[in-house]
Design a protein around this motif. Structure first.
Motif, PDB file in Angstrom:
ATOM      1  N   ALA A 140      33.798  30.138  27.538  1.00 38.83           N
ATOM      2  CA  ALA A 140      34.735  31.200  27.922  1.00 38.83           C
ATOM      3  C   ALA A 140      34.021  32.438  28.441  1.00 38.83           C
ATOM      4  N   ASP A 141      32.757  32.664  28.019  1.00 40.46           N
ATOM      5  CA  ASP A 141      32.036  33.866  28.418  1.00 40.46           C
ATOM      6  C   ASP A 141      31.240  33.684  29.704  1.00 40.46           C
ATOM      7  N   GLY A 171      40.285  26.947  25.345  1.00 38.70           N
ATOM      8  CA  GLY A 171      41.057  27.147  26.564  1.00 38.70           C
ATOM      9  C   GLY A 171      40.957  25.966  27.502  1.00 38.70           C
ATOM     10  N   ALA A 172      41.702  26.058  28.583  1.00 38.33           N
ATOM     11  CA  ALA A 172      41.669  25.039  29.627  1.00 38.33           C
ATOM     12  C   ALA A 172      41.811  25.741  30.966  1.00 38.33           C
ATOM     13  N   THR A 201      34.872  38.467  37.248  1.00 38.64           N
ATOM     14  CA  THR A 201      35.906  37.674  36.588  1.00 38.64           C
ATOM     15  C   THR A 201      35.260  36.587  35.749  1.00 38.64           C
ATOM     16  N   TYR A 202      35.637  36.545  34.470  1.00 38.93           N
ATOM     17  CA  TYR A 202      35.089  35.544  33.563  1.00 38.93           C
ATOM     18  C   TYR A 202      36.128  34.460  33.294  1.00 38.93           C
ATOM     19  N   VAL A 203      35.633  33.323  32.819  1.00 41.15           N
ATOM     20  CA  VAL A 203      36.524  32.208  32.511  1.00 41.15           C
ATOM     21  C   VAL A 203      37.610  32.658  31.539  1.00 41.15           C
ATOM     22  N   LYS A 204      37.239  33.457  30.536  1.00 43.66           N
ATOM     23  CA  LYS A 204      38.210  33.908  29.533  1.00 43.66           C
ATOM     24  C   LYS A 204      39.333  34.749  30.137  1.00 43.66           C
ATOM     25  N   THR A 228      35.221  26.126  26.042  1.00 42.72           N
ATOM     26  CA  THR A 228      34.775  26.157  24.646  1.00 42.72           C
ATOM     27  C   THR A 228      34.249  27.540  24.275  1.00 42.72           C
ATOM     28  N   ASP A 229      34.143  27.751  22.954  1.00 42.07           N
ATOM     29  CA  ASP A 229      33.462  28.953  22.476  1.00 42.07           C
ATOM     30  C   ASP A 229      31.984  28.610  22.299  1.00 42.07           C
TER      31      ASP A 229
END
Length: 334
Positions: free
Chosen positions: A291-292, A321-322, A209-212, A313-314
């Protein structure tokens, strides 16, 4: 709670249970000794064969050996070695078509003479399939025709009648685990690989599972510009329900953050909020994550810094995102 009375029948049951565990423990210790001595070369050869297999590992057995064979096949499959179980009786009626010349066949029979298994082995050998046998009798027919034989011999079964497969099945299961573990180690199998085979488990969720995948995006992200009045920023915090808002410039670069905690601290000394801009009271250099990155890394950041929210952040550092700790909880990352 009243004391439990141990009568003669109960005492006998406990004694038998203890004896069963001791017999099986002794059998495992004997197996370990063999692997470190007379069976060491054969075990190493079997591992090399399994590592070089270009097909699948096919595991087969009948009766209790069949039940253990199913588990061994499942263990291989879940640790990076493509594997499946085939029932020898079904194999004789068509399932042999599942086996190719690039496979390796692990045949399990304590006696080494199981008729259902022996009936299909000539065809297995004719296909050119390499054969690893696990038996309790090195002089058995199965042991003699195998490319590698590994001994399952036990002094006695844990069954009081010395009939029901007990210690022998325990040894078989342990030897299968030993083969699978040796192969996964030699293959360089890692936690991430295990997680890909177990996406529904806790480890899979943590490592896949990733942050994104769990972050809030678009209009769900609380954000204001530095010149936004504090009162308006508080409305944004309330509306988005994250107990904070990001502060960004026109290019979505993060310049700060303001949280409920900052508000509580302000209330001790500020009476009039109407003329204050968020840029005057925001916290600069807020914690963020890309995000990644893995979601479990976000958990680590939150726990280390004792915070419940993170900005996402990207690669260029812009807000995309948050993330709230509740998002990670819902995703069962924690």
């Amino acid at each position: 709670m009243s004391d439990v009375v141990i009568d003669d029948a109960a005492r006998r049951a406990v004694e038998l249970a203890s004896e069963t565990l001791q017999i099986e423990a002794d059998a495992l210790i004997a197996l370990q000794a063999r692997l470190q001595n007379e069976d060491a070369a054969g075990f190493a050869h079997a591992v090399r064969m399994l590592l070089s297999c270009k097909g699948r590992v096919v595991v087969s057995g009948i009766g209790k050996s069949g039940h253990i064979a199913r588990k061994i096949a499942a263990t291989f499959a879940s640790t990076g070695t493509p594997s499946f179980f085939v029932h020898p009786a079904e194999a004789a009626h068509g399932d042999l078509g599942m086996i190719t010349s690039q496979d390796i066949f692990i045949a399990i029979s304590y006696s080494g003479e199981a008729a259902e298994l022996m009936s299909i082995l000539p065809i297995i050998k004719r296909l050119g399939v390499k054969l690893i046998s696990l038996t309790g009798n090195p002089a058995s027919s199965l042991a003699k025709i195998a490319d590698v034989h590994l001994s399952l011999q036990v002094d006695k079964e844990a069954c009081p009648l010395n009939l029901a497969p007990t210690a022998s099945t325990t040894v078989t299961l342990a030897l299968g685990d030993a083969l699978a573990v040796a192969v996964l180690d030699a293959r360089g199998f890692r936690e991430e690989d295990f997680a890909r085979s177990h996406p529904g488990g806790a480890l899979g969720r943590r490592l896949l599972t990733y942050v994104k995948d769990v972050m809030r995006t678009g209009d769900a992200i609380p954000s204001v510009s530095p010149d936004t009045k504090l009162t308006s920023a508080l409305l944004e915090i309330t509306k988005k329900g994250m107990a904070m808002t990001a502060v960004v410039d026109t290019a979505r670069n993060i310049v700060g953050v303001f949280t409920d905690g900052d508000l509580r601290r302000m209330m001790e000394g500020v009476c009039d909020f109407t003329q204050i801009s968020i840029g005057d009271v925001m916290h600069t250099n807020p914690r963020s994550i890309r995000a990644d990155q893995l979601a479990v890394e976000a958990v680590e950041v939150m726990e280390t810094h004792r915070i419940n929210q993170l900005l996402v952040t990207d690669e260029q550092g812009k807000l995309v995102g948050a993330l709230h700790i509740h998002d990670l909880t819902r995703a069962k990352v924690i």
